[in-house]
Design an enzyme around this catalytic site. Structure first.
Site, PDB file in Angstrom:
ATOM      1  N   LYS A  52      48.349  18.191  45.620  1.00  0.00           N
ATOM      2  CA  LYS A  52      47.658  17.416  46.909  1.00  0.00           C
ATOM      3  C   LYS A  52      47.136  16.060  46.350  1.00  0.00           C
ATOM      4  CE  LYS A  52      46.166  21.647  48.952  1.00  0.00           C
ATOM      5  NZ  LYS A  52      45.116  22.480  49.622  1.00  0.00           N
ATOM      6  N   GLN A  96      39.174  23.903  48.066  1.00  0.00           N
ATOM      7  CA  GLN A  96      40.368  24.933  47.612  1.00  0.00           C
ATOM      8  C   GLN A  96      39.855  26.248  47.783  1.00  0.00           C
ATOM      9  OE1 GLN A  96      43.413  23.809  47.635  1.00  0.00           O
ATOM     10  NE2 GLN A  96      44.412  25.847  47.315  1.00  0.00           N
ATOM     11  N   ASP A 119      41.394  19.740  56.302  1.00  0.00           N
ATOM     12  CA  ASP A 119      41.993  21.329  56.274  1.00  0.00           C
ATOM     13  C   ASP A 119      42.093  21.868  57.629  1.00  0.00           C
ATOM     14  OD1 ASP A 119      43.107  22.093  53.974  1.00  0.00           O
ATOM     15  OD2 ASP A 119      41.106  22.772  53.124  1.00  0.00           O
TER      16      ASP A 119
HETATM   17  N1  GUN Z   1      44.203  27.883  49.941  1.00  0.00           N
HETATM   18  C1  GUN Z   1      45.392  28.255  50.322  1.00  0.00           C
HETATM   19  N2  GUN Z   1      45.715  27.374  51.247  1.00  0.00           N
HETATM   20  C2  GUN Z   1      44.750  26.547  51.373  1.00  0.00           C
HETATM   21  C3  GUN Z   1      44.620  25.319  52.132  1.00  0.00           C
HETATM   22  O1  GUN Z   1      45.187  24.883  52.915  1.00  0.00           O
HETATM   23  N3  GUN Z   1      43.368  24.688  52.037  1.00  0.00           N
HETATM   24  C4  GUN Z   1      42.414  25.269  51.097  1.00  0.00           C
HETATM   25  N4  GUN Z   1      41.333  24.260  50.962  1.00  0.00           N
HETATM   26  N5  GUN Z   1      42.547  26.225  50.357  1.00  0.00           N
HETATM   27  C5  GUN Z   1      43.707  26.676  50.504  1.00  0.00           C
END
Ligand code: GUN
Length: 293
Positions: A52, A96, A119
């Site tokens: 990311k 996350q 998100d």
């Molecule tokens: N863990 C797995 N996919 C995601 C996501 O899209 N966002 C976040 N914050 N955690 C994740």
């Protein structure tokens, strides 16, 4: 049969975002800034967050990675979320998941200002999505919609069968596919672990979104000719053929199902690469204050 190339589409969209960011900077506008909170050292999470941050740099965003050890107190994390909520330089941020057991993911998600929730996990964004209102759409459903749109796949009046009812894929995908919109306008059936006659239902599907997390669940005998298959599964199955020691495996038995499809997403290289693009799209929207002031 056409393979839906998520890698190529994601590269194309990243290019489009980078061009827009360059234009914003030239005009003296604000550089979008994404922050990511990572708790602990889970291998998967480390990789996702690193990707990311790297993608932010590629398109010209600013990014900040904030790390905590596994034993961070919930209170300390909530304080940091609150600080980011009020930091005018941060346009959007993510925490996350998964988080360690002693921290409530619901509490943390709800503490994030929905206007910075890139998100799309906050109840306000999920609610607005369900109502068809402008919002931050979560990464996987957004990636699915984008691929259907870019490949101009007809969805109107089709029967879409969704395998899985998770809050992050199955449920939102069902809401979007039934929305009076394109992509959408489908008759939607959601199947899950308690559905007794899944094969009977998938055989009627024009579009299948497989998001169960069961490797190679959907087999050739479960689909009709011409079906569109979107495979959201990403299970790490142990393998002695790869350097990493595992093989990313989808929910679809590709070799059997693909020959019957009009379109299909591969794993890897289908939905996976699109999820980061969705986050970048949301961060750009957040930077431009396009959805919320
Ligand atoms: N863990 C797995 N996919 C995601 C996501 O899209 N966002 C976040 N914050 N955690 C994740």
């Amino acid at each position: 049969m056409k393979i839906i190339d998520g890698r190529a589409i994601s590269a194309q969209i990243k290019k489009e975002i980078a061009e827009e960011v360059a234009r914003i900077k030239e005009a003296g506008g604000k550089t979008p800034h994404l922050a990511a909170i990572l708790v602990g050292h889970d291998g998967g999470s480390e990789t996702y967050v690193a990707n990311k941050v790297k993608s932010c740099e590629e398109v010209g965003f600013n990014s900040t990675l904030i790390r905590y050890e596994d034993d961070v107190a919930e209170e300390e994390l909530l304080d940091r979320v609150n600080q980011l909520n009020h930091d005018p330089d941060i346009d959007g941020f993510i925490v996350q998941l998964p988080l360690p057991k002693h921290i409530s993911e619901t509490k943390i998600t709800e503490a994030i200002d929905y206007r910075k929730d890139v998100d799309g996990f906050h109840p306000v964004n999920v609610g607005r999505m369900s109502l068809g209102m402008p919002c931050f759409l979560s990464a996987t459903p957004s990636g699915i919609m984008e691929l259907l749109k870019r490949y101009e796949i007809e969805t109107r009046g089709k029967h879409c069968v969704i395998l899985g009812r998770s809050n992050i894929v199955g449920k939102p995908a069902a809401m979007l596919m039934m929305q009076k919109a394109y992509p959408g306008d489908c008759t939607v059936t959601v199947c899950h672990s308690r559905t007794p006659n899944i094969k009977e239902i998938t055989l009627q599907a024009d579009i299948i979104i497989a998001a169960l997390g069961v490797p190679e669940f959907l087999t050739g005998d479960m689909v009709k000719e011409g079906v569109v298959v979107i495979d959201v599964g990403t299970t790490r199955v142990p393998s002695d053929k790869t350097k990493s020691g595992f093989k990313l495996t989808g929910d679809v038995k590709f070799d059997e199902v693909a020959p019957k499809c009009s379109y299909i997403t591969p794993v890897p290289g289908g939905i996976g690469p699109m999820t980061i693009v969705s986050l970048l799209k949301n961060t750009l929207l957040a930077g431009k204050k396009e959805i919320y002031q």
